[in-house]
Design an enzyme around this catalytic site. Structure first.
Site, mmCIF file in Angstrom:
data_model
loop_
_atom_site.group_PDB
_atom_site.id
_atom_site.type_symbol
_atom_site.label_atom_id
_atom_site.label_comp_id
_atom_site.label_asym_id
_atom_site.label_seq_id
_atom_site.Cartn_x
_atom_site.Cartn_y
_atom_site.Cartn_z
ATOM 1 N N GLU A 158 -11.343 -0.967 -2.835
ATOM 2 C CA GLU A 158 -10.632 -0.319 -1.733
ATOM 3 C C GLU A 158 -9.421 0.425 -2.280
ATOM 4 O OE1 GLU A 158 -9.588 -3.601 0.783
ATOM 5 O OE2 GLU A 158 -7.850 -4.181 -0.417
ATOM 6 N N ASP A 207 0.816 -1.217 0.000
ATOM 7 C CA ASP A 207 0.000 0.000 0.000
ATOM 8 C C ASP A 207 0.851 1.268 0.000
ATOM 9 O OD1 ASP A 207 -2.050 -1.896 0.403
ATOM 10 O OD2 ASP A 207 -1.918 -1.662 2.573
#
Length: 515
Positions: free
Chosen positions: A215, A49
């Site tokens: 997401e 991420d």
């Protein structure tokens, strides 16, 4: 624990992987730009991420640390390729949070730097919080959680609408309870301390390829549109199905339109499950810093940070270049002789137990713990094939002093020296099993050696003659496939098991990747 830390440079590890031949017209793209068009690992190892922003004349990045600590590494680069660790957002947990430090987003504005992050709330669920600092390397002041929905709130991203009003974009973690996953937007005050007004849903997982979730939304405004680059499907593990899509809208609050040709980024010959990143502009060109698993290293090395160029198409969408994938092979060395008064930023430990460490006079001293495999610190692995060595100092009536391949507090495989004996052990779900012993005798130092192949085939040996010759101990091919947690990768590191009055001593540690 004192702040025993020093920076290490990843530049020597971020090999350019420049072996592909250009498919661009002659003179059209420089060698560096050509490499970036193909998926290029720029921060090797476990950096899921990733988020990036330009601050001043440099680029700053951070990434998920999950249940490794300190939380959220802070990395600096002048070119988006070579990165140096400068510190961490949190060396002490925020008062409200206990674990799962996920998905940080670095966002400078008006002379301050904000980190929007996800963490698990004590006696609660996942929340999006924010911290701020006067400069990117910190120190950061935590402002606490901004949103904590019943099913969990994750992946915060700040964005201003067409009128300049600040919003927080985030995901409601419905997939954790078998529900849809709306992407929400809600006004955020300029102090970044509270949401205001009403939240509005932008979009949710309603396309077949997205499976049970969307997401990791990051946004960029270009021309007439806001673009939301997002991830969908299964993020993690050997059965991951992650991919990257894009949606667009002329107003931040929509209506949002998903690209009919999604996903725009999918598995390639050497990389799989790409997603959850941040767009960044450099010299008038646009790039995406995101993570993916390498086909070779997979879950054992973890989700590595890749950089890739994208462009805006004539019909108003985003497209990633599809050049031939260059050969990717990470090799590098790390050595720590503990000659500094600070512990290198390369080391991690468990978010659940902070080790007691001293670094002095060329030696690391690690206070022992009696449970499981004791206390430990770990280093990221960069390749599925590597060797690690630790020179330990035996002590009369001392603790078990060792070297281990570590999944988490309950899962590890290692070798330890104590009272002239070398022992190989295996810990699975908190239960320990002895896999073999050898007598090393009385000696002033023992070199412990771990060899790992294909990420999960582990063997150990030891030396009493300063590493000139090694004696195998235990099984020559221990199966470590059970070690990686679902959302993060392995560490190789140093262990100390015994009473809390005992201290393990280490003279050096070295890691050689890419055998």
């Amino acid at each position: 624990m004192n702040s025993f830390r020093k920076s290490i440079c990843y530049g020597i590890l971020c090999f350019a992987f420049l072996t592909c031949k250009s498919s661009a017209p002659s003179g059209g793209i420089s060698r560096q730009a050509e490499a970036i068009q193909s998926p290029t690992v720029v921060i090797p190892g476990d950096y899921p991420d990733p988020s990036v922003a330009k601050i001043g004349n440099a680029y700053w990045a951070t990434a998920t640390s999950s249940n490794w600590f300190p939380a959220y590494p802070l990395l600096k680069s002048n070119d988006l390729i070579h990165w140096e660790t400068k510190g961490f957002v949190f060396e002490k947990k925020p008062d409200w949070a206990d674990y799962y430090f996920w998905a940080p987003e670095i966002a400078p504005e008006n002379g301050r730097v904000y980190i929007y992050y996800t963490a698990h709330k004590k006696d609660g669920n996942l929340c999006v919080g924010v911290a701020s600092a006067d400069k990117p390397e910190g120190p950061y002041r935590d402002h606490g959680p901004l949103v904590c929905q019943k099913d969990g709130s994750i992946d915060g991203f700040p964005m201003r609408d067409e009128n300049g009003r600040l919003y927080l974009i985030w995901k409601e973690d419905g997939n954790s309870v078998n529900q849809p996953t709306p992407i929400w937007a809600q006004p955020l005050n300029e102090e970044r301390t509270a949401l205001t007004g009403e939240k509005k849903e932008l979009f949710r997982n309603d396309a077949p390829w997205e499976a049970n979730l969307v997401e990791g939304v990051s946004m960029i405004r270009h021309g007439d549109y806001y673009y939301a680059i997002y991830a969908a499907a299964g993020c993690c593990g050997s059965a991951c199905t992650y991919g990257t899509g894009v949606a667009r809208a002329k107003s931040l609050l929509g209506p949002w339109e998903k690209y009919r040709q999604n996903p725009i980024l999918t598995a390639e010959p050497l990389w799989k499950c790409p997603g959850h990143g941040t767009p960044i502009e450099k010299d008038g060109r646009h790039y995406f810093l995101y993570h993916a698993y390498s086909e070779q290293g997979g879950i054992f090395v973890g989700r590595q940070a890749l950089l890739r160029e994208f462009r805006f198409t004539d019909d108003g969408w985003i497209a990633f270049e599809r050049n031939a994938t260059p050969a990717a092979s990470v090799a590098g060395q790390f050595r720590d002789d503990f000659n500094s008064s600070e512990l290198s930023t390369a080391w991690n430990w468990s978010v659940f137990r902070q080790p007691v460490i001293q670094v002095r006079k060329g030696q690391l001293q690690l206070t022992a713990q009696p449970d499981k495999f004791g206390d430990y610190i770990g280093h990221r692995t960069l390749s599925p094939n590597y060797t690690a060595q630790a020179v330990v100092v035996p002590q009369a009536n001392g603790p078990q002093t060792g070297l281990a391949i570590i999944g988490d507090d309950n899962n590890a495989i290692g070798v330890s020296a104590q009272d002239g004996q070398v022992r190989v052990w295996r810990l699975e779900k908190g239960k320990e099993q002895s896999l073999g012993t050898a007598q090393a005798g009385n000696t002033s130092a023992i070199t412990l050696l771990a060899k790992v192949e294909n990420g999960s085939r582990i063997s150990f040996s030891y030396s009493t003659d300063n590493g000139k010759s090694f004696t195998p101990v235990g099984d020559r091919s221990i199966d470590g496939t059970y070690l990686p947690p679902w959302d993060r990768a392995l560490r190789v590191g140093l262990t100390a098991k015994g009473t809390t009055s005992q201290t393990a001593q280490f003279d050096s540690f070295s890691l050689n990747s890419g055998l």
